[in-house]
Design a protein around this motif. Sequence first.
Motif, short mmCIF file in Angstrom:
data_model
loop_
_atom_site.label_atom_id
_atom_site.label_comp_id
_atom_site.label_asym_id
_atom_site.label_seq_id
_atom_site.Cartn_x
_atom_site.Cartn_y
_atom_site.Cartn_z
N THR A 32 2.60 3.87 -4.19
CA THR A 32 3.08 5.13 -4.74
C THR A 32 3.13 5.02 -6.26
O THR A 32 3.80 4.15 -6.79
N TRP A 33 2.42 5.90 -6.92
CA TRP A 33 2.46 5.97 -8.37
C TRP A 33 3.47 7.03 -8.75
O TRP A 33 3.48 8.14 -8.20
N SER A 62 4.73 12.18 -7.83
CA SER A 62 4.33 10.91 -7.26
C SER A 62 3.03 11.13 -6.50
O SER A 62 2.74 12.25 -6.06
N LYS A 63 2.25 10.07 -6.40
CA LYS A 63 0.97 10.16 -5.71
C LYS A 63 0.76 8.87 -4.93
O LYS A 63 0.99 7.79 -5.44
N GLU A 64 0.31 9.02 -3.69
CA GLU A 64 0.04 7.85 -2.83
C GLU A 64 -1.42 7.44 -2.95
O GLU A 64 -2.32 8.28 -2.94
#
Length: 66
Positions: free
Chosen positions: A50-51, A63-65
Motif C-alpha cells: 500500500t502506497w 492510498s494505492k495498492e
Amino acid sequence: GKWEKWNLDNIKTSEANFNENKKDGKWFVWDDSGILRYDMTYVAGEKKGTWLMYDEKGNLVSSKEY
C-alpha cells in the motif's frame, strides 16, 4: 543500502533503500518542512503493498495498492 537526502535547513526530505541496484524496501518523501508526503514500498524494483500519500498538513489523502 540506504540513501538519504537533506535540504539546506538540515531537514530530511528523502529516504530510499536499494538491494543489488534495485529499489527495495521502504521509501519515504518529506516536504521541506519535514512533513511526510509519500510512504512507498518496493520489492526487487517492483512497486508493492500500500502506497500512502499525505497532504501538506500530514493528513492521509490517498492510498494505492500494488
